[in-house]
Design an enzyme around this catalytic site. Sequence first.
Site, PDB file in Angstrom:
ATOM      1  N   LYS A   1      -8.111   2.410   5.290  1.00 15.60           N
ATOM      2  CA  LYS A   1      -7.701   1.012   5.238  1.00 15.60           C
ATOM      3  C   LYS A   1      -6.436   0.805   6.066  1.00 15.60           C
ATOM      4  O   LYS A   1      -5.596   1.710   6.188  1.00 15.60           O
ATOM      5  CB  LYS A   1      -7.456   0.553   3.802  1.00 15.60           C
ATOM      6  CG  LYS A   1      -6.357   1.316   3.081  1.00 15.60           C
ATOM      7  CD  LYS A   1      -6.111   0.782   1.666  1.00 15.60           C
ATOM      8  CE  LYS A   1      -7.130   1.225   0.683  1.00 15.60           C
ATOM      9  NZ  LYS A   1      -6.731   0.924  -0.730  1.00 15.60           N
TER      10      LYS A   1
ATOM     11  N   GLU B   1      -2.938   0.475  -5.240  1.00 11.30           N
ATOM     12  CA  GLU B   1      -2.008  -0.442  -4.575  1.00 11.30           C
ATOM     13  C   GLU B   1      -1.069  -1.028  -5.622  1.00 11.30           C
ATOM     14  O   GLU B   1      -1.390  -1.058  -6.810  1.00 11.30           O
ATOM     15  CB  GLU B   1      -2.741  -1.599  -3.863  1.00 11.30           C
ATOM     16  CG  GLU B   1      -3.585  -1.199  -2.683  1.00 11.30           C
ATOM     17  CD  GLU B   1      -4.172  -2.396  -1.941  1.00 11.30           C
ATOM     18  OE1 GLU B   1      -3.647  -3.527  -2.104  1.00 11.30           O
ATOM     19  OE2 GLU B   1      -5.157  -2.220  -1.211  1.00 11.30           O
TER      20      GLU B   1
ATOM     21  N   ASN C   1       0.688  -4.648  -5.722  1.00 11.00           N
ATOM     22  CA  ASN C   1       0.790  -5.939  -5.043  1.00 11.00           C
ATOM     23  C   ASN C   1       1.992  -6.724  -5.554  1.00 11.00           C
ATOM     24  O   ASN C   1       2.149  -6.895  -6.767  1.00 11.00           O
ATOM     25  CB  ASN C   1      -0.488  -6.739  -5.274  1.00 11.00           C
ATOM     26  CG  ASN C   1      -1.712  -6.040  -4.723  1.00 11.00           C
ATOM     27  OD1 ASN C   1      -2.065  -6.209  -3.576  1.00 11.00           O
ATOM     28  ND2 ASN C   1      -2.359  -5.230  -5.548  1.00 11.00           N
TER      29      ASN C   1
ATOM     30  N   ARG D   1     -12.394  -5.809 -11.028  1.00 11.34           N
ATOM     31  CA  ARG D   1     -13.170  -6.397  -9.939  1.00 11.34           C
ATOM     32  C   ARG D   1     -14.284  -5.413  -9.575  1.00 11.34           C
ATOM     33  O   ARG D   1     -14.014  -4.346  -9.032  1.00 11.34           O
ATOM     34  CB  ARG D   1     -12.284  -6.673  -8.726  1.00 11.34           C
ATOM     35  CG  ARG D   1     -11.315  -7.861  -8.869  1.00 11.34           C
ATOM     36  CD  ARG D   1     -10.005  -7.532  -9.584  1.00 11.34           C
ATOM     37  NE  ARG D   1      -9.329  -6.367  -9.068  1.00 11.34           N
ATOM     38  CZ  ARG D   1      -8.428  -6.382  -8.060  1.00 11.34           C
ATOM     39  NH1 ARG D   1      -8.129  -7.503  -7.461  1.00 11.34           N
ATOM     40  NH2 ARG D   1      -7.823  -5.273  -7.682  1.00 11.34           N
TER      41      ARG D   1
ATOM     42  N   LYS E   1       0.828  -1.209   0.000  1.00  9.70           N
ATOM     43  CA  LYS E   1       0.000   0.000   0.000  1.00  9.70           C
ATOM     44  C   LYS E   1       0.863   1.260   0.000  1.00  9.70           C
ATOM     45  O   LYS E   1       0.614   2.198  -0.761  1.00  9.70           O
ATOM     46  CB  LYS E   1      -0.965  -0.034   1.181  1.00  9.70           C
ATOM     47  CG  LYS E   1      -2.047  -1.107   1.025  1.00  9.70           C
ATOM     48  CD  LYS E   1      -3.011  -1.104   2.167  1.00  9.70           C
ATOM     49  CE  LYS E   1      -4.175  -2.070   1.901  1.00  9.70           C
ATOM     50  NZ  LYS E   1      -3.741  -3.470   1.753  1.00  9.70           N
TER      51      LYS E   1
ATOM     52  N   ARG F   1      -7.088  -4.890 -11.893  1.00  5.32           N
ATOM     53  CA  ARG F   1      -5.787  -5.486 -11.601  1.00  5.32           C
ATOM     54  C   ARG F   1      -4.988  -5.540 -12.902  1.00  5.32           C
ATOM     55  O   ARG F   1      -5.309  -6.302 -13.819  1.00  5.32           O
ATOM     56  CB  ARG F   1      -5.968  -6.882 -11.008  1.00  5.32           C
ATOM     57  CG  ARG F   1      -4.705  -7.733 -10.932  1.00  5.32           C
ATOM     58  CD  ARG F   1      -3.612  -7.149 -10.051  1.00  5.32           C
ATOM     59  NE  ARG F   1      -4.050  -6.854  -8.696  1.00  5.32           N
ATOM     60  CZ  ARG F   1      -4.126  -7.749  -7.714  1.00  5.32           C
ATOM     61  NH1 ARG F   1      -3.806  -9.010  -7.941  1.00  5.32           N
ATOM     62  NH2 ARG F   1      -4.511  -7.387  -6.502  1.00  5.32           N
TER      63      ARG F   1
ATOM     64  N   ARG G   1     -16.357  -2.473  -1.912  1.00  8.23           N
ATOM     65  CA  ARG G   1     -15.112  -3.145  -2.281  1.00  8.23           C
ATOM     66  C   ARG G   1     -15.302  -4.010  -3.515  1.00  8.23           C
ATOM     67  O   ARG G   1     -16.278  -4.744  -3.623  1.00  8.23           O
ATOM     68  CB  ARG G   1     -14.619  -4.010  -1.117  1.00  8.23           C
ATOM     69  CG  ARG G   1     -14.347  -3.239   0.154  1.00  8.23           C
ATOM     70  CD  ARG G   1     -14.115  -4.173   1.345  1.00  8.23           C
ATOM     71  NE  ARG G   1     -15.304  -4.968   1.622  1.00  8.23           N
ATOM     72  CZ  ARG G   1     -15.349  -5.947   2.522  1.00  8.23           C
ATOM     73  NH1 ARG G   1     -14.265  -6.261   3.209  1.00  8.23           N
ATOM     74  NH2 ARG G   1     -16.464  -6.614   2.729  1.00  8.23           N
TER      75      ARG G   1
ATOM     76  N   ASP H   1      -3.097  -2.158  -8.905  1.00  5.18           N
ATOM     77  CA  ASP H   1      -4.532  -1.932  -8.819  1.00  5.18           C
ATOM     78  C   ASP H   1      -4.845  -0.497  -9.224  1.00  5.18           C
ATOM     79  O   ASP H   1      -4.234   0.447  -8.715  1.00  5.18           O
ATOM     80  CB  ASP H   1      -5.031  -2.205  -7.402  1.00  5.18           C
ATOM     81  CG  ASP H   1      -4.981  -3.682  -7.048  1.00  5.18           C
ATOM     82  OD1 ASP H   1      -4.797  -4.507  -7.966  1.00  5.18           O
ATOM     83  OD2 ASP H   1      -5.127  -4.014  -5.855  1.00  5.18           O
TER      84      ASP H   1
END
Length: 318
Positions: free
Chosen positions: A160, A281, A283, A225, A125, A210, A233, A273
């Site tokens: 978050k 983000e 990842n 997503r 993050k 993603r 979310r 993301d």
Amino acid sequence: MQLLFIADPLASFKIYKDTTFAMMREAQRRGHTITVCGPQDVSWQRGGKVTARVRDIVLTGHPEAWYTEAPVRTAVLADFGAVLMRKDPPFDSEYFYATHMLEQAERDGARVFNKPRALRDHPEKLAIMEFPQFIGPTLVTRDPADIRSFHAEHKDIILKPLDGMGGMGIFRVGPDGLNLGSIIETLNKDGAESVMVQKFLPQISEGDKRVLIIGGKPVPYCLARIPQGTEVRGNLAAGGKGVARPLSERDWEIGNALGPILQARGLLLAGVDVIGDCVTEINVTSPTCFQEIFDQTGCDVAALFIDALEAALASPAP
């Protein structure tokens, strides 16, 4: 070539969507042999090389009994052609220690992907803060007053924890500030833990995309997503619907800018993301979505990954 996958227990795999399984299947198709263990199986004794209690497996192609396994044996990590660290978050103390063990294995001669130091030095993050040109208004703080000021400025915000995964612990607070104090207490723990606060991006309704980066290059398709019902979310683990799409012009811009930087740091695979035009983000621990993209588009992401792995192994270790 023999590949060691350090991963969660095989019994937990949902093979119809598991990215690590897709990697294993493509590697075996090319003639590589597959070995598995968990981080808890790795050990290092004074004066010796890093070892692990491992199991050699063969994928059967059946959906139920999907692998056969040989008895547990002890092996030196440096004896494998490559070690793939695919343990899911959270990035807790044990994960942190595992990166140190894997870094020692590198000194023994192991080739580890993603690079342990890169995993340790690249919090998923916080990493976005290095690229302000690609992110929306974002704050990381322990100070509740800072959070309240951010909310007063931006009105509609997302809060978050820095160590969450799969959408865990994400809250939205609108202009009325309802429950902001309680949420701050829950996440901040009286100033003991840092919180990431971001301006809410309404483009989440179109999906949290993603964008996969493999070998420094973006995969041509992303997985959006999309939140369902009243959920804010989009994470698949939180019930989001995954829809594969070609990369937008902005997605390509982001992927082409970040890809070479991430690759140079030893990150063979990353999942960026993107909501709307903003990175939320980056990842690097165990990015997913290989199978969803393949099933919907025919783009063989696992093959792209094994191509990149083989190419990396053909080059001298950095």
